[in-house]
Design a protein around this motif. Structure first.
Motif, PDB file in Angstrom:
ATOM      1  N   TYR A 285      -7.133   7.787   5.541  1.00 49.80           N
ATOM      2  CA  TYR A 285      -6.393   6.763   6.294  1.00 49.80           C
ATOM      3  C   TYR A 285      -5.355   7.422   7.208  1.00 49.80           C
ATOM      4  O   TYR A 285      -5.282   7.133   8.396  1.00 49.80           O
TER       5      TYR A 285
ATOM      6  N   ASP B  65     -15.102   3.869  -5.538  1.00 49.40           N
ATOM      7  CA  ASP B  65     -14.045   4.431  -4.691  1.00 49.40           C
ATOM      8  C   ASP B  65     -12.650   3.979  -5.128  1.00 49.40           C
ATOM      9  O   ASP B  65     -11.674   4.270  -4.466  1.00 49.40           O
TER      10      ASP B  65
ATOM     11  N   ARG C 191      -9.189   8.477   0.017  1.00 49.30           N
ATOM     12  CA  ARG C 191      -9.133   7.356   0.977  1.00 49.30           C
ATOM     13  C   ARG C 191      -7.774   7.325   1.677  1.00 49.30           C
ATOM     14  O   ARG C 191      -7.687   7.010   2.857  1.00 49.30           O
TER      15      ARG C 191
ATOM     16  N   GLY D  67     -15.079   8.121  -0.816  1.00 48.49           N
ATOM     17  CA  GLY D  67     -13.898   7.591  -0.121  1.00 48.49           C
ATOM     18  C   GLY D  67     -13.804   8.105   1.294  1.00 48.49           C
ATOM     19  O   GLY D  67     -12.762   7.999   1.937  1.00 48.49           O
ATOM     20  N   ASP D  68     -14.908   8.681   1.809  1.00 46.39           N
ATOM     21  CA  ASP D  68     -14.934   9.141   3.200  1.00 46.39           C
ATOM     22  C   ASP D  68     -15.380   7.995   4.104  1.00 46.39           C
ATOM     23  O   ASP D  68     -15.954   7.004   3.637  1.00 46.39           O
TER      24      ASP D  68
ATOM     25  N   PRO E  16      -6.076   1.366   2.452  1.00 45.83           N
ATOM     26  CA  PRO E  16      -6.824   0.684   1.392  1.00 45.83           C
ATOM     27  C   PRO E  16      -5.857   0.146   0.342  1.00 45.83           C
ATOM     28  O   PRO E  16      -4.899   0.823  -0.023  1.00 45.83           O
TER      29      PRO E  16
END
Ligand code: AMP
Length: 212
Positions: free
Chosen positions: A172, A159, A168, A56-57, A9
């Motif tokens: 990732y 987020d 996040r 942020g999942d 992100p």
């Protein structure tokens, strides 16, 4: 041409994806945009996705596969499509391979945006987004009018709050980074680009990677 954009992100997939899509004359699909629009409209999809997104999942694979399938079946995508953030888990990559195969197509390029985590934290925590067009801006405060004059207001995505940003990035590395290994094992055409630099420099690298 089907191009999968992979990267953490804040790496610039959205902005660069728009530019590559414009250069190739094909649309761009971003699952994040589809989901945010659904949240805004209060649809069933949006209600299901909101809590995951705020933390942020990742939204469950089944939801993403549904969006992917519907999007790729659109006639507008016949010439090609840029898939921005659409593939974030190995089951999603497998699902995309199935969907494209059923359509008699295949992913042509996996474009990977390389950038260090600390730069991402700085970028995302300084980012605001137009509530109308979802275009991101840096150095502008929430509440300001969108500088594009579209009538939208800049907001801080939930987020993009510090805790969600860190989550996040964790997500990732744990769930999306393995997708790159999966594509490499499949013998896919993977192109890695340095995502640090001016917008134009990164666009030039991205276009070269897709053969432009
Ligand atoms: P983005 O705008 O790409 O940063 O996506 C925002 C949020 O939407 C992500 O943090 C996830 O919660 C959700 N999301 C978007 N695309 C996917 C995907 N392919 N798989 C799972 N969740 C996704």
């Amino acid at each position: 041409m089907i191009v999968v954009l992979l990267g953490p992100p804040g790496a610039g997939k959205g902005t660069q994806g728009e530019r590559v899509a414009a250069a190739l004359g094909v649309p761009k699909i971003a699952t994040g945009d589809v989901l945010r629009a659904a949240v805004k409209d209060g649809t069933t999809l949006g209600l299901e996705a909101k809590a995951y997104m705020d933390r942020g999942d990742l939204v469950p694979d089944a939801v993403i596969l549904g969006i992917m399938k519907e999007a790729l079946a659109q006639p507008a995508q016949a010439k090609g499509v840029i898939l921005d953030g659409v593939v974030r888990t190995v089951p999603q990559a497998e699902g995309l391979a199935t969907v494209t195969r059923e359509l008699g197509r295949a992913v042509d390029v996996v474009l990977v945006f390389d950038i260090a985590d600390q730069l991402l934290v700085d970028r995302l925590s300084g980012r605001t987004t137009c509530d109308k067009t979802q275009k991101p801006f840096t150095g502008l405060q929430p509440g300001a009018a969108c500088p594009d004059g579209c009538g939208g207001t800049l907001v801080r995505r939930k987020d993009d709050e510090p805790e969600a940003i860190l989550n996040r990035l964790r997500v990732y590395h744990a769930q999306t980074a393995p997708v790159l290994d999966w594509y490499l094992r499949q013998g896919a055409n993977v192109a890695r680009i340095d995502a640090v630099g001016s917008f134009d420099d990164v666009t030039a690298r991205a276009l070269k990677a897709v053969g432009r």
